[in-house]
Design a protein around this motif. Structure first.
Motif, short mmCIF file in Angstrom:
data_model
loop_
_atom_site.label_atom_id
_atom_site.label_comp_id
_atom_site.label_asym_id
_atom_site.label_seq_id
_atom_site.Cartn_x
_atom_site.Cartn_y
_atom_site.Cartn_z
N ASP B 2 -27.50 -0.64 -5.24
CA ASP B 2 -27.98 0.31 -5.02
C ASP B 2 -28.13 1.71 -5.76
O ASP B 2 -27.02 1.90 -6.23
CB ASP B 2 -27.77 0.82 -3.81
CG ASP B 2 -28.37 1.44 -2.48
OD1 ASP B 2 -28.51 2.37 -2.65
OD2 ASP B 2 -28.80 0.58 -1.64
N ASN B 28 -21.90 -11.30 -2.30
CA ASN B 28 -21.56 -12.65 -1.94
C ASN B 28 -21.90 -13.73 -2.37
O ASN B 28 -21.87 -15.07 -2.45
CB ASN B 28 -22.01 -13.19 -0.54
CG ASN B 28 -23.25 -13.74 -0.48
OD1 ASN B 28 -23.91 -12.40 -1.89
ND2 ASN B 28 -23.92 -13.29 0.41
N GLU B 29 -22.46 -13.67 -4.00
CA GLU B 29 -22.78 -14.55 -5.09
C GLU B 29 -22.63 -13.62 -6.24
O GLU B 29 -22.36 -12.76 -7.07
CB GLU B 29 -24.09 -14.77 -5.30
CG GLU B 29 -25.66 -14.96 -4.27
CD GLU B 29 -25.46 -16.36 -4.09
OE1 GLU B 29 -25.40 -16.69 -5.04
OE2 GLU B 29 -24.86 -16.81 -2.88
N GLU B 31 -24.34 -14.23 -9.38
CA GLU B 31 -25.17 -13.74 -9.93
C GLU B 31 -24.80 -11.49 -9.64
O GLU B 31 -25.32 -11.35 -10.96
CB GLU B 31 -26.63 -14.59 -9.81
CG GLU B 31 -27.39 -13.26 -10.86
CD GLU B 31 -28.89 -14.40 -10.50
OE1 GLU B 31 -28.93 -15.75 -9.68
OE2 GLU B 31 -29.24 -13.16 -11.02
N ALA B 32 -25.42 -11.55 -8.40
CA ALA B 32 -25.05 -10.50 -7.75
C ALA B 32 -23.65 -9.77 -8.27
O ALA B 32 -23.99 -8.46 -8.54
CB ALA B 32 -25.01 -10.47 -6.49
N GLU B 78 -5.94 -12.53 4.95
CA GLU B 78 -6.22 -13.44 6.54
C GLU B 78 -7.35 -13.31 7.27
O GLU B 78 -8.10 -13.31 7.55
CB GLU B 78 -5.32 -13.96 6.55
CG GLU B 78 -5.16 -15.28 7.66
CD GLU B 78 -6.64 -16.45 6.32
OE1 GLU B 78 -5.85 -16.67 5.37
OE2 GLU B 78 -6.97 -17.53 7.29
N GLU B 79 -6.72 -11.79 7.87
CA GLU B 79 -7.66 -11.27 8.94
C GLU B 79 -9.37 -11.00 8.73
O GLU B 79 -10.35 -11.11 9.29
CB GLU B 79 -6.70 -10.08 9.85
CG GLU B 79 -7.71 -9.89 11.15
CD GLU B 79 -7.19 -8.88 11.40
OE1 GLU B 79 -6.06 -8.77 11.36
OE2 GLU B 79 -7.50 -7.95 11.89
N GLN B 80 -8.99 -10.10 7.24
CA GLN B 80 -10.02 -9.35 7.04
C GLN B 80 -10.94 -10.61 5.66
O GLN B 80 -12.15 -10.04 5.96
CB GLN B 80 -10.13 -7.97 6.21
CG GLN B 80 -9.38 -7.66 7.00
CD GLN B 80 -10.30 -6.94 8.18
OE1 GLN B 80 -11.54 -6.75 8.50
NE2 GLN B 80 -9.22 -6.30 9.71
N VAL B 81 -10.32 -11.37 4.90
CA VAL B 81 -11.30 -11.86 3.91
C VAL B 81 -11.07 -13.05 4.24
O VAL B 81 -11.75 -14.22 3.30
CB VAL B 81 -10.99 -10.93 2.75
CG1 VAL B 81 -11.37 -11.95 1.76
CG2 VAL B 81 -10.03 -9.80 2.56
N GLY B 82 -10.38 -14.03 5.12
CA GLY B 82 -9.80 -15.65 4.85
C GLY B 82 -11.31 -16.33 4.64
O GLY B 82 -11.31 -17.40 4.22
N MET B 83 -11.91 -16.00 5.90
CA MET B 83 -12.91 -16.59 6.14
C MET B 83 -13.59 -16.13 4.57
O MET B 83 -14.38 -17.67 4.50
CB MET B 83 -13.78 -16.03 7.87
CG MET B 83 -15.14 -16.64 7.57
SD MET B 83 -16.38 -15.83 9.03
CE MET B 83 -16.71 -14.62 7.82
N MET B 84 -13.76 -15.44 4.40
CA MET B 84 -14.95 -15.21 3.13
C MET B 84 -14.44 -16.10 2.14
O MET B 84 -15.23 -17.30 1.07
CB MET B 84 -15.63 -14.28 3.29
CG MET B 84 -16.51 -13.62 3.84
SD MET B 84 -17.57 -13.90 4.74
CE MET B 84 -18.73 -13.96 3.40
N MET B 86 -13.06 -18.97 1.91
CA MET B 86 -13.17 -20.62 2.45
C MET B 86 -14.88 -20.78 1.96
O MET B 86 -15.11 -21.60 1.94
CB MET B 86 -13.05 -20.57 3.96
CG MET B 86 -12.40 -22.14 4.34
SD MET B 86 -12.90 -22.56 5.89
CE MET B 86 -11.15 -21.44 6.58
N VAL B 87 -15.47 -19.94 2.48
CA VAL B 87 -17.27 -19.99 2.09
C VAL B 87 -17.58 -19.41 0.47
O VAL B 87 -18.47 -20.33 0.34
CB VAL B 87 -17.51 -18.55 3.36
CG1 VAL B 87 -19.26 -18.68 2.79
CG2 VAL B 87 -17.06 -19.57 5.03
#
Lengths: 509, 107
Positions: B2, B28-29, B31-32, B78-84, B86-87
């Protein structure tokens, strides 16, 4: 009284010339006099036939279920389907007819169309099943090309078709930039595409426009003047052209989450009994046309963001048949929740289920941000719906609802491939409403969740994110409330009196 | 990246000195993430924003990289980033950002 989704419409409009003229990316690129992109873009523009045979577009208007896209090899633009203009939910309108619809929608004589062009397009619109005689009477066959060119010199935005100028949109004020020709084109395109969606909704539901009580409009743009930029009100302006003489309405905004907020408002107005029939409607956003065009052209793809999107939903009182919108557990990203993707997704997708004692696997289909990945991947933004489904699955793993090894299976079963154009509000939760309603009515699925998310920080008023969700379920059928008959009441009173008499007799002893 | 954010990073680097600024990415990628990392080190590769031709050479990491993870309270992470975690493709993202950092970071 549960609110139900009585019907939906989903429409697209193929507008490659408006894209070149009014898309933000193309406008910004014009500042670069040596723009390679603008030199090449004309070679990458799709024909109307290519646009309507594009599999994601056929999914959007309801000719194929989105899951079918999993069976069509990528790239989808090289694997066309039969080019059908009309679908179960709406249509893909060509640009020339849309210019005419913009003029039909315009009550301030701002859209000028060349007389021969109008004659030709009138003939085409006469065959359109939803354009009435009254609509056609609003077309004007009086303007010469010279007059249009004079207006363009005076800052009107040209409207082109097949390489020729066929009309223009004038500015609506000399000094007010919120009424400039560019903004008026944006707003009239929004209004006209919303009108098209509204007309299809009335056809799909068999309702007459007079039966609508309230309209909530939730497009991307806001209309107003320099003293109130977002004053509104698209809702009534759209209802006026459609003929909703008994309705009133207002506009709801929230970046891409706007439609989900609008749907929640509509459902609440029905549940509270304030209104019987509320329509949520949105038209398309010209600014976002060709938004990722630079990357598409650089990578040799056609410029896929060449359509405006629109939709309309009728939310009505419980009829015992149509799917209900549950209001007892709405997902919401609260102001104090924090902004990490994990927090947002948990608040929006998991918390409403937890409140009802449900697992993530109890929702048959989730509708997230359903952007077509073929548009976003070349721009480095990845497969947006897939990323969202992965997040829901990951939260399911953390909750113990599924195993980590089941994530891919969860995505396939509870998600669907992205198929909506990147029009901001259009992909956000709502594009699957038509499909989900049909699947629930057929008994193929029981429960779905509509998730709307919005990037509020783009307005520079807050760093917050936004998210809101609703559960849509099969209608359990209206339970008849048992009335107590007069005879019953007499019996009850007589029994009470006897009991009292016995008590009094007993207490005398 | 941006254009507004590019401007803010440039201002912060000028105000506090580039040696005192660390950029943490959340893309999240791969390349980005790579593009964003390049922008704050070697300059905006798209030549569109305030960092076009401005090689700030900042230290840049992705939130999923091990170097950053070990700096954060495991419960908060874990609370803020754990999910991402894993993804997302942690390995690919880390590799891209590390490669850019090793090429262009000056600090």
């Amino acid at each position: 009284m549960n609110p139900v989704i009585k019907g939906c419409s989903h429409i697209l409009v193929h507008v490659p010339n408006v894209m070149l003229e009014a898309g933000t990316t193309q406008i910004l690129e014009r500042e670069n006099k040596n723009s390679d992109y603008l030199l090449k873009i004309n070679d990458y523009i799709r024909s109307y036939e290519d646009c309507i045979s594009y599999p994601p577009n056929q999914a959007y208007i309801g000719n194929i279920y989105p899951d079918k896209l999993n069976d069509i090899p990528r790239p989808w633009y090289q694997n066309p389907l039969p080019p059908k203009r009309f679908g179960a939910f709406g249509e893909i309108m060509p640009e020339d007819e849309f210019y005419a619809l913009m003029q039909i929608s315009d009550v301030f004589d701002l859209v000028l169309l060349e007389e021969d062009f109008v004659k030709e397009v009138r003939r085409k619109l006469e065959g359109h099943p939803l354009i009435s005689e009254k609509d056609l009477s609003r077309l004007k066959e009086v303007v010469s090309l010279e007059e249009i060119e004079r207006q363009i010199e005076n800052k009107a935005v040209p409207l082109r078709f097949n390489g020729k100028i066929v009309g223009c949109v004038k500015k609506a004020h000399d000094k007010d930039i919120t009424l400039s020709s560019h903004v008026m084109l944006e707003n009239l395109a929004t209004k006209a595409s919303a009108i098209l969606a509204f007309k299809h909704l009335l056809k799909n539901t068999g309702m007459s426009p007079e039966e609508i009580d309230y309209i909530i409009e939730c497009s991307e743009e806001a209309c107003g003047d320099m003293n109130q930029r977002g004053g509104g009100n698209f809702a009534k302006a759209i209802g006026e052209i459609v003929g909703c003489s008994n309705a009133t309405g207002a506009d709801v905004r929230g970046f891409c989450a706007g439609p989900a907020h609008a749907l929640l408002n509509a459902a609440s107005l029905i549940k509270s009994g304030v209104f019987k029939n509320v329509v949520v409607v949105a038209g398309g956003a010209t600014a976002k046309l060709g938004m990722n065009g630079r990357d598409h052209v650089k990578k040799g793809l056609p410029v896929l963001e060449d359509v405006l999107g629109g939709f309309a939903v009728l939310v009505s009182q419980d009829d015992g048949i149509n799917p209900i919108i549950r209001l007892d557990s709405v997902g919401r990203h609260t102001i104090g929740a924090g902004a990490s993707p994990q927090v947002v997704m948990h608040a929006v997708a998991v918390e409403p289920l937890e409140r009802l004692g449900l697992k993530v696997t109890d929702v048959d289909k989730y509708s997230v941000e359903m952007q077509n990945p073929e548009i976003t991947e070349p721009a480095g933004a990845g497969d947006v719906p897939k990323a969202n489904y992965k997040m829901i699955a990951a939260l399911g793993v953390k909750r113990g609802d599924i195993e980590k090894s089941q994530i891919d299976e969860f995505i396939l079963k509870h998600g669907m491939p992205g198929f909506a154009p990147t029009q901001g509000h259009i992909p956000s939760g709502v594009p699957v409403l038509g499909h989900i309603r049909e699947k629930i009515l057929k008994g193929e699925i029981k429960r779905a969740m509509i998730i709307g998310k919005g990037s509020l920080f783009l307005a520079r008023m807050t760093n917050l994110f936004d998210g809101i969700s609703m559960i849509i379920e099969a209608n359990p059928g209206v339970k008849e409330e048992k009335g107590v008959e007069e005879k019953e009441i007499r019996k009850m009173i007589a029994k009470a009196l006897r009991d009292l008499a016995e008590y009094l007799i007993g207490s005398e002893v | 990246m941006d254009l507004e954010i590019q401007g803010r990073i440039k201002e912060l680097a000028e105000k506090y000195g580039p040696e005192n600024v660390v950029v943490i990415l959340g893309s999240n990628e791969a390349e980005a993430a790579s593009l964003a990392a390049e922008t704050v080190t070697n300059g905006d590769p798209t030549y569109a924003g305030p960092l076009a031709g401005v090689p700030l050479g900042l230290r840049v990491y992705h939130i999923l990289e091990e170097e950053i993870k070990k700096e954060i309270d495991p419960n908060v992470y874990e609370e803020q980033v754990g999910m991402m975690e894993m993804v997302l493709d942690v390995e690919a993202i880390s590799k891209e950002v590390r490669s850019i950092r090793e090429q262009y970071s000056k600090y």
